[in-house]
Design a protein around this motif. Structure first.
Motif, PDB file in Angstrom:
ATOM      1  N   LYS A  55       0.837  -1.218   0.000  1.00  0.00           N
ATOM      2  CA  LYS A  55       0.000   0.000   0.000  1.00  0.00           C
ATOM      3  C   LYS A  55       0.864   1.258   0.000  1.00  0.00           C
ATOM      4  N   MET A  57       2.428   1.626  -3.482  1.00  0.00           N
ATOM      5  CA  MET A  57       1.457   2.125  -4.468  1.00  0.00           C
ATOM      6  C   MET A  57       1.228   3.625  -4.286  1.00  0.00           C
ATOM      7  N   SER A  79      -2.860   2.820  -8.523  1.00  0.00           N
ATOM      8  CA  SER A  79      -3.921   2.096  -7.826  1.00  0.00           C
ATOM      9  C   SER A  79      -3.787   0.606  -8.134  1.00  0.00           C
ATOM     10  N   GLU A  80      -4.519  -0.209  -7.380  1.00  0.00           N
ATOM     11  CA  GLU A  80      -4.516  -1.652  -7.650  1.00  0.00           C
ATOM     12  C   GLU A  80      -5.050  -1.942  -9.050  1.00  0.00           C
ATOM     13  N   ASP A  81      -6.055  -1.202  -9.472  1.00  0.00           N
ATOM     14  CA  ASP A  81      -6.601  -1.394 -10.825  1.00  0.00           C
ATOM     15  C   ASP A  81      -5.558  -1.080 -11.889  1.00  0.00           C
ATOM     16  N   GLN A  82      -4.821  -0.006 -11.697  1.00  0.00           N
ATOM     17  CA  GLN A  82      -3.776   0.349 -12.661  1.00  0.00           C
ATOM     18  C   GLN A  82      -2.689  -0.726 -12.719  1.00  0.00           C
TER      19      GLN A  82
END
Length: 136
Positions: free
Chosen positions: A31, A34, A40-43
Motif C-alpha cells: 500500500k 502504491m 492504484s490496484e486497478d492500474q
C-alpha cells in the motif's frame, strides 16, 4: 563462466529473492509503495503480468548467476563472507545507483527507502541461499 555455477543454488537464490519482492511489495509495503508511485490496484492489474513477473525473475536469475560465479572464483568463501558480499552489493552498488536516479528524477524519499529496503533484503536472501549451498 557458466560451467562453475551451482545451478540449483543459483535458481533457488533467484527464487528466494523474487519471493522477497512478493512479500515486500505485497503485505509488507504494498500500500505504501502504491501510494509512493501513484498507482492504484486497478492500474497495476492492467500491466502485462507475465512480462512483469517473468522479467523480474530473469533479472533475479542474472544477479544470482553473477553472485554464484563470484563466490566460486573466490574459492567458495565462508558463510559470513558470502553474506558480507551479498549485502555489500546492495549497500555499495545497487542502492547508491538507485538513489542517484531517484534524486535526479525527483522521486520521493519514501519510495527510495521502500525500494532500498527491498534490494537490501533481496541480496540478503540470495546470500543466505548461496551461503547455505557453499557450506554443504
Amino acid at each position: 563462466m557458466l560451467n562453475d555455477v551451482n545451478w540449483l543454488a543459483t535458481v533457488l537464490a533467484a527464487l528466494f529473492g523474487f519471493l522477497v519482492g512478493g512479500i515486500w511489495y505485497g503485505p509488507v509495503m504494498g500500500k505504501r509503495w502504491m501510494g509512493a508511485v501513484g498507482l492504484s490496484e486497478d492500474q497495476l492489474r492492467q500491466g502485462n503480468m507475465a512480462l512483469i513477473y517473468g522479467g523480474a525473475f530473469v533479472f533475479s536469475l542474472i544477479a544470482s548467476i553473477f553472485l554464484s560465479h563470484m563466490f566460486t572464483r573466490l574459492g567458495d568463501p565462508p558463510f559470513h563472507v558470502v553474506m558480507m558480499i551479498s549485502v555489500g552489493m546492495a549497500i555499495g552498488f545497487v542502492i547508491p545507483a538507485m538513489g542517484t536516479n531517484y534524486l535526479f528524477s525527483h522521486k520521493s524519499r519514501a519510495l527510495f527507502f521502500i525500494d532500498a529496503g527491498y534490494w537490501l533484503l533481496f541480496y540478503a536472501a540470495m546470500g543466505l541461499v548461496h551461503g547455505y549451498f557453499i557450506g554443504r
